[in-house]
Design a protein around this motif. Sequence first.
Motif, short mmCIF file in Angstrom:
data_model
loop_
_atom_site.label_atom_id
_atom_site.label_comp_id
_atom_site.label_asym_id
_atom_site.label_seq_id
_atom_site.Cartn_x
_atom_site.Cartn_y
_atom_site.Cartn_z
N ALA A 1 -65.68 -19.85 -26.93
CA ALA A 1 -64.48 -19.19 -27.46
C ALA A 1 -64.85 -17.86 -28.13
CB ALA A 1 -63.78 -20.11 -28.46
N HIS A 2 -65.99 -17.85 -28.82
CA HIS A 2 -66.48 -16.62 -29.45
C HIS A 2 -66.75 -15.56 -28.39
CE1 HIS A 2 -69.17 -13.90 -31.62
NE2 HIS A 2 -68.77 -14.45 -32.76
N MET A 3 -67.33 -15.99 -27.29
CA MET A 3 -67.63 -15.07 -26.18
C MET A 3 -66.34 -14.48 -25.60
SD MET A 3 -69.74 -16.00 -22.72
CE MET A 3 -70.27 -14.75 -21.56
N PHE A 4 -65.35 -15.33 -25.43
CA PHE A 4 -64.07 -14.87 -24.89
C PHE A 4 -63.38 -13.90 -25.85
CE2 PHE A 4 -59.43 -15.49 -24.66
CZ PHE A 4 -59.20 -15.01 -23.37
N ALA A 5 -63.36 -14.26 -27.14
CA ALA A 5 -62.69 -13.41 -28.13
C ALA A 5 -63.38 -12.07 -28.26
CB ALA A 5 -62.63 -14.12 -29.48
N THR A 6 -64.71 -12.11 -28.32
CA THR A 6 -65.46 -10.86 -28.43
C THR A 6 -65.30 -10.01 -27.17
OG1 THR A 6 -67.11 -12.02 -29.79
CG2 THR A 6 -67.73 -9.87 -28.93
N LEU B 1 -70.87 -8.57 -37.61
CA LEU B 1 -70.09 -9.76 -37.89
C LEU B 1 -70.07 -10.69 -36.67
CD1 LEU B 1 -68.23 -11.35 -39.81
CD2 LEU B 1 -66.30 -10.04 -38.85
N ALA B 2 -69.96 -10.08 -35.50
CA ALA B 2 -69.99 -10.87 -34.27
C ALA B 2 -71.32 -11.60 -34.12
CB ALA B 2 -69.72 -9.97 -33.06
N VAL B 3 -72.41 -10.92 -34.43
CA VAL B 3 -73.73 -11.55 -34.34
C VAL B 3 -73.85 -12.69 -35.34
CG1 VAL B 3 -76.20 -11.21 -34.72
CG2 VAL B 3 -74.89 -9.51 -33.45
N ALA B 4 -73.44 -12.46 -36.58
CA ALA B 4 -73.58 -13.48 -37.63
C ALA B 4 -72.76 -14.72 -37.31
CB ALA B 4 -73.18 -12.91 -38.98
N THR B 5 -71.51 -14.50 -36.88
CA THR B 5 -70.65 -15.65 -36.59
C THR B 5 -71.08 -16.40 -35.34
OG1 THR B 5 -69.13 -14.15 -35.46
CG2 THR B 5 -68.64 -14.72 -37.76
N ALA B 6 -71.92 -15.81 -34.52
CA ALA B 6 -72.45 -16.51 -33.34
C ALA B 6 -73.79 -17.18 -33.62
CB ALA B 6 -72.59 -15.54 -32.16
N ALA B 7 -74.61 -16.56 -34.48
CA ALA B 7 -75.96 -17.09 -34.70
C ALA B 7 -76.01 -18.20 -35.74
CB ALA B 7 -76.89 -15.95 -35.12
N LEU B 8 -75.31 -18.03 -36.86
CA LEU B 8 -75.44 -19.00 -37.95
C LEU B 8 -74.95 -20.41 -37.59
CD1 LEU B 8 -74.52 -16.76 -41.02
CD2 LEU B 8 -76.77 -17.42 -40.16
N PRO B 9 -73.91 -20.60 -36.79
CA PRO B 9 -73.52 -21.97 -36.42
C PRO B 9 -74.58 -22.74 -35.63
CG PRO B 9 -71.69 -20.46 -36.04
CD PRO B 9 -72.89 -19.62 -36.33
N VAL C 1 -83.80 -16.78 -37.94
CA VAL C 1 -84.67 -15.89 -37.16
C VAL C 1 -83.90 -15.25 -36.01
CG1 VAL C 1 -86.69 -15.81 -35.65
CG2 VAL C 1 -86.78 -17.09 -37.80
N ILE C 2 -83.11 -16.07 -35.31
CA ILE C 2 -82.31 -15.54 -34.19
C ILE C 2 -81.30 -14.51 -34.70
CG2 ILE C 2 -80.58 -16.17 -32.45
CD1 ILE C 2 -82.04 -18.79 -32.07
N TRP C 3 -80.68 -14.81 -35.81
CA TRP C 3 -79.71 -13.87 -36.39
C TRP C 3 -80.37 -12.52 -36.68
CZ3 TRP C 3 -77.81 -13.96 -42.09
CH2 TRP C 3 -76.85 -12.95 -42.28
N VAL C 4 -81.51 -12.56 -37.34
CA VAL C 4 -82.21 -11.32 -37.69
C VAL C 4 -82.61 -10.55 -36.44
CG1 VAL C 4 -84.30 -10.38 -38.74
CG2 VAL C 4 -83.03 -12.21 -39.90
N MET D 1 -76.33 -10.75 -27.76
CA MET D 1 -75.17 -11.64 -27.76
C MET D 1 -75.24 -12.63 -26.60
SD MET D 1 -73.57 -10.76 -30.45
CE MET D 1 -72.12 -11.77 -30.22
N GLN D 2 -75.69 -12.18 -25.46
CA GLN D 2 -75.81 -13.07 -24.31
C GLN D 2 -76.84 -14.18 -24.56
OE1 GLN D 2 -73.90 -12.98 -21.36
NE2 GLN D 2 -72.71 -11.67 -22.75
#
Length: 442
Positions: A96-101, A71-79, A39-42, A114-115
């Motif tokens: 780390a995702h936040m820093f890389a993005t 891709l940034a959203v998916a790799t942050a939400a699904l985990p 749900v969060i991802w969507v 994203m926040q």
Amino acid sequence: MIDTSDWRARLRQFFAIDDLWERVPSRGYLRRDAVLALVIWVVCALGLELVRSVGGFDHDAVHVPWWQAQLAVATAALPLVVRRRYPLSIAVYLSAHMFATGMLAPFVMIQFPMQVLYFFGLFGGMAWARSRSAAVTTLGFIVVFMFGWLTFQFALGAGAEGLDASKQYGLLPPILSNVTYSILVNIFYFGAAVLGGHLTWRNARQRAELAAQAQTLAAQSEQLREHAVTAERLRIARELHDVVAHHVAVMGIQAGAARKILSRDPSAAAGALQQVEQSSRDAVGEMRALLGTLRGRAEPGSRGPEPGLGELPALLDEVRAAGLPVRYAAHDDLGVGAASVPPAVGLSLYRTVQEALANIRRHSTANAASVVLRLAHGAKGDYAEVEILDDGRARPGTGGSGLGLLGMRERVTLHGGEVEAGPRAVGGYRVRVRLPIKGVHG
């Protein structure tokens, strides 16, 4: 010099560093977290797409392909599916995702969807970490790293981009205002994630303590109930034993006497049998009274209130009629009268006399007995006491079960009294029971 030990101790206490309790997710949490992550991802993917649709990703300063943002959203939400199984790992991963993005696509990183994802990861790490010490250490490192990164960005001039330092629109210069605003926003952001997650953990800890206390109270209530049932069974056993033993002893003696004199003196034998009949009726009457008490109502034909010290003379008359001479003496130093003794104490003393005399008739060669009632004041306060003496010895082959003396001692223990039972040095047997009485005045 400032004493740092006090505030350090306060911080350790607030963050429960030494608490070994672990927050365990409820059954089926993975399925619920999977649904929540989807749900969060969507929702976040839709939010970024709305930003892209209004041209947010297509101007001179920003050129982000849509698939990179998604891709940034998916790799942050699904985990987030495993955020409660590996809370600190997910918190570190999303940081780390936040820093890389932020380094590769800063415009995507600062978007509200994203926040929300990053906040969720930090919050969950503090709320679900197994160890408070590990949680504080990990989240503390993340916060320090993020503020170091923010400071580095300011040092490179990120806070001055797009600002005209020559103009001042308010009380503070534009660059200083922008830096201050960014710092305050990040303090609130990371502080809310860390403190909010920890407060959530504390609330869960408190609920667990209340649940444990409720279980303890339930277990104690069950133990008290079982204890009450056992105590009531013992009371019933004592009452039945005392009632039956007394009357059966009388019937046995009278029946034996009737058998011996039946051929020589039929009229005397008839009197003995009449006594047997009366004892049997008395036994049935007392058992009916006991059953009425157990059922909480009077049985038809019940004898009313349970006997007390006022019924001792009638009990002794019955024993005398059965053939055992009994002397009786009452000493009332309190001047209150036997009827003023609390009913529970009076019943216990009455049953003591009844059981002692029944034992004399069944198991002793005694030709006579004596009963003394004393109401007096002692070192521990007012008391009521009965003493039963006889002049016989144990009759061979008539040993009892010991339940009578056991019941006697249980009654005394229940009232916090004293009991003595055993042979006398001058011959015979002695039973003495002393029970405390309160609220009795002459």
